[in-house]
Design a protein around this motif. Sequence first.
Motif, PDB file in Angstrom:
ATOM      1  N   UNK A  59       0.816  -1.221   0.000  1.00 24.30           N
ATOM      2  CA  UNK A  59       0.000   0.000   0.000  1.00 24.30           C
ATOM      3  C   UNK A  59       0.853   1.276   0.000  1.00 24.30           C
ATOM      4  N   UNK A  60       2.081   1.171  -0.474  1.00 26.56           N
ATOM      5  CA  UNK A  60       2.967   2.330  -0.489  1.00 26.56           C
ATOM      6  C   UNK A  60       2.443   3.470  -1.337  1.00 26.56           C
ATOM      7  N   UNK A  61       1.871   3.156  -2.485  1.00 27.81           N
ATOM      8  CA  UNK A  61       1.347   4.215  -3.353  1.00 27.81           C
ATOM      9  C   UNK A  61       0.179   4.946  -2.689  1.00 27.81           C
ATOM     10  N   UNK A  62      -0.602   4.227  -1.885  1.00 28.21           N
ATOM     11  CA  UNK A  62      -1.702   4.873  -1.164  1.00 28.21           C
ATOM     12  C   UNK A  62      -1.162   5.837  -0.115  1.00 28.21           C
ATOM     13  N   UNK A  63      -0.099   5.415   0.566  1.00 20.82           N
ATOM     14  CA  UNK A  63       0.499   6.284   1.577  1.00 20.82           C
ATOM     15  C   UNK A  63       1.099   7.524   0.935  1.00 20.82           C
ATOM     16  N   UNK A  64       1.772   7.332  -0.197  1.00 19.20           N
ATOM     17  CA  UNK A  64       2.357   8.473  -0.897  1.00 19.20           C
ATOM     18  C   UNK A  64       1.274   9.465  -1.304  1.00 19.20           C
ATOM     19  N   UNK A  65       0.182   8.975  -1.856  1.00 21.15           N
ATOM     20  CA  UNK A  65      -0.897   9.847  -2.297  1.00 21.15           C
ATOM     21  C   UNK A  65      -1.529  10.573  -1.113  1.00 21.15           C
ATOM     22  N   UNK A  66      -1.634   9.903   0.038  1.00 20.03           N
ATOM     23  CA  UNK A  66      -2.192  10.549   1.224  1.00 20.03           C
ATOM     24  C   UNK A  66      -1.315  11.704   1.682  1.00 20.03           C
ATOM     25  N   UNK A  67      -0.001  11.496   1.674  1.00 17.92           N
ATOM     26  CA  UNK A  67       0.917  12.581   2.050  1.00 17.92           C
ATOM     27  C   UNK A  67       0.803  13.741   1.066  1.00 17.92           C
ATOM     28  N   UNK A  68       0.743  13.405  -0.214  1.00 14.72           N
ATOM     29  CA  UNK A  68       0.610  14.439  -1.243  1.00 14.72           C
ATOM     30  C   UNK A  68      -0.672  15.253  -1.030  1.00 14.72           C
ATOM     31  N   UNK A  69      -1.769  14.574  -0.727  1.00 16.72           N
ATOM     32  CA  UNK A  69      -3.037  15.270  -0.516  1.00 16.72           C
ATOM     33  C   UNK A  69      -2.983  16.179   0.706  1.00 16.72           C
ATOM     34  N   UNK A  70      -2.333  15.717   1.758  1.00 14.56           N
ATOM     35  CA  UNK A  70      -2.201  16.565   2.944  1.00 14.56           C
ATOM     36  C   UNK A  70      -1.370  17.801   2.639  1.00 14.56           C
ATOM     37  N   UNK A  71      -0.294  17.594   1.905  1.00 14.53           N
ATOM     38  CA  UNK A  71       0.620  18.700   1.606  1.00 14.53           C
ATOM     39  C   UNK A  71      -0.040  19.741   0.707  1.00 14.53           C
ATOM     40  N   UNK A  72      -0.757  19.294  -0.312  1.00 19.84           N
ATOM     41  CA  UNK A  72      -1.323  20.226  -1.290  1.00 19.84           C
ATOM     42  C   UNK A  72      -2.741  20.651  -0.959  1.00 19.84           C
ATOM     43  N   UNK A  73      -3.422  19.881  -0.087  1.00 17.91           N
ATOM     44  CA  UNK A  73      -4.814  20.188   0.204  1.00 17.91           C
ATOM     45  C   UNK A  73      -5.737  19.843  -0.941  1.00 17.91           C
ATOM     46  N   UNK A  74      -5.326  18.881  -1.797  1.00 14.49           N
ATOM     47  CA  UNK A  74      -6.124  18.519  -2.976  1.00 14.49           C
ATOM     48  C   UNK A  74      -7.445  17.843  -2.622  1.00 14.49           C
ATOM     49  N   UNK A  75      -7.537  17.265  -1.434  1.00 17.51           N
ATOM     50  CA  UNK A  75      -8.765  16.606  -1.009  1.00 17.51           C
ATOM     51  C   UNK A  75      -8.901  16.806   0.494  1.00 17.51           C
ATOM     52  N   UNK A  76     -10.054  16.517   1.069  1.00 20.55           N
ATOM     53  CA  UNK A  76     -10.226  16.700   2.509  1.00 20.55           C
ATOM     54  C   UNK A  76      -9.148  15.977   3.316  1.00 20.55           C
ATOM     55  N   UNK A  77      -8.632  16.655   4.323  1.00 18.36           N
ATOM     56  CA  UNK A  77      -7.560  16.071   5.135  1.00 18.36           C
ATOM     57  C   UNK A  77      -8.011  14.781   5.791  1.00 18.36           C
ATOM     58  N   UNK A  78      -9.288  14.688   6.133  1.00 21.41           N
ATOM     59  CA  UNK A  78      -9.776  13.495   6.812  1.00 21.41           C
ATOM     60  C   UNK A  78      -9.603  12.254   5.946  1.00 21.41           C
ATOM     61  N   UNK A  79      -9.726  12.408   4.638  1.00 15.58           N
ATOM     62  CA  UNK A  79      -9.526  11.257   3.751  1.00 15.58           C
ATOM     63  C   UNK A  79      -8.082  10.797   3.803  1.00 15.58           C
ATOM     64  N   UNK A  80      -7.151  11.743   3.737  1.00 20.62           N
ATOM     65  CA  UNK A  80      -5.730  11.386   3.735  1.00 20.62           C
ATOM     66  C   UNK A  80      -5.310  10.753   5.054  1.00 20.62           C
ATOM     67  N   UNK A  81      -5.698  11.366   6.161  1.00 20.99           N
ATOM     68  CA  UNK A  81      -5.331  10.794   7.457  1.00 20.99           C
ATOM     69  C   UNK A  81      -6.051   9.472   7.689  1.00 20.99           C
ATOM     70  N   UNK A  82      -7.244   9.329   7.099  1.00 23.82           N
ATOM     71  CA  UNK A  82      -7.955   8.062   7.209  1.00 23.82           C
ATOM     72  C   UNK A  82      -7.203   6.931   6.528  1.00 23.82           C
ATOM     73  N   UNK A  83      -6.575   7.234   5.399  1.00 24.13           N
ATOM     74  CA  UNK A  83      -5.772   6.217   4.707  1.00 24.13           C
ATOM     75  C   UNK A  83      -4.604   5.787   5.581  1.00 24.13           C
ATOM     76  N   UNK A  84      -3.868   6.762   6.128  1.00 23.36           N
ATOM     77  CA  UNK A  84      -2.697   6.438   6.947  1.00 23.36           C
ATOM     78  C   UNK A  84      -3.114   5.738   8.240  1.00 23.36           C
ATOM     79  N   UNK A  85      -4.163   6.253   8.867  1.00 21.45           N
ATOM     80  CA  UNK A  85      -4.643   5.606  10.083  1.00 21.45           C
ATOM     81  C   UNK A  85      -5.176   4.214   9.808  1.00 21.45           C
ATOM     82  N   UNK A  86      -5.818   4.050   8.644  1.00 21.29           N
ATOM     83  CA  UNK A  86      -6.344   2.744   8.280  1.00 21.29           C
ATOM     84  C   UNK A  86      -5.248   1.714   8.102  1.00 21.29           C
TER      85      UNK A  86
END
Length: 342
Positions: A59-86
Amino acid sequence: MGDWRTDPAFAMCRALADGADLASFAGGAFDVRALVAGIRPETQRGFPLDAVPWGNFPHGDDAREAVHQLYTGDSPARHATGVLGGLCANDSRAAAALAVPFLIPIATDTHHPHRADALGALSAPARARHFGVASREELLLHRTDPRRHAQDDYDDYGVEVTGYPAGWSVAAARAAITAEIPTLLPLLDDPDRTIRIDAAYALATAADPDQVRTAFATRLATERDALVRAALLLAAAETTRAHTHPPTVSWIRGRWQDRTQAPEVRMAAAIGWLCLTDEPAPESLHHTFDALATVQLAHAMDALPWMTAAAGSGEPGLLRCVRRMLHPEEPEPDDDPWAVLL
């Protein structure tokens, strides 16, 4: 999140299952500890995410995309942190550990809109199998010292659901946090109470006990918010659980015995002290819990991530800790995963 068996690390996991020596993979392309150690400050702050081999881990690509989303704000932060927390909740935290060095610059950027979300997520991979754990023996427990032999991590933590050595993931995340202690410490003085609490939670996993223990005590001397004071005491206890320090054990005991302290502070100190000693709980401590551990206080203390993690079956974390620590002989309530939603 895709089929983890297509990840390159699966070959290592399969070899381990077939009896291969874990030490033979130490320092290699699938050792997340080595990769995290090799992420230079200019890399993590410049965010060239493709310079890191995310694809080496489940799931490395999912983690990378979550970090990218947090950094850029491209999607709700809750989605990105949900991926990492999941990933951590599903016991597949290697890629989440690889994300930690990139979450720290977001968390420490006072102008970033998702700093609180990044800070709340960054220490999850630094703790293994802690959700729902509320006993004296396991709450606040760290089993992994980053300096230990590779096989020790394997024996202490076993493997993640993918077969990856869980101790390596935990050690990598803790090492990343330890390397950034000077950057994270100012967050203990942040104007936002949630930031101060989550900073204590993250720093409690650092493998530099003297530095963080001193910081917790220093901040406690000026902190006025009862919940933050409670967080600082739990953080000090967690650090001391991993690195024995008798003066801190005595200091924490003094906090729950002090009737001038707020109930949140006394409860946090009492729980921390119980985790740091094998002594039977004295009668005075039983009386303290009986007087202070109310449902109302338990819900207030849900704001502390330690208590959130200890909760289960609709039982608040504080009350679950009291029950498990003072009455371990009592049976567990029915484990209803939907109870908290009712």
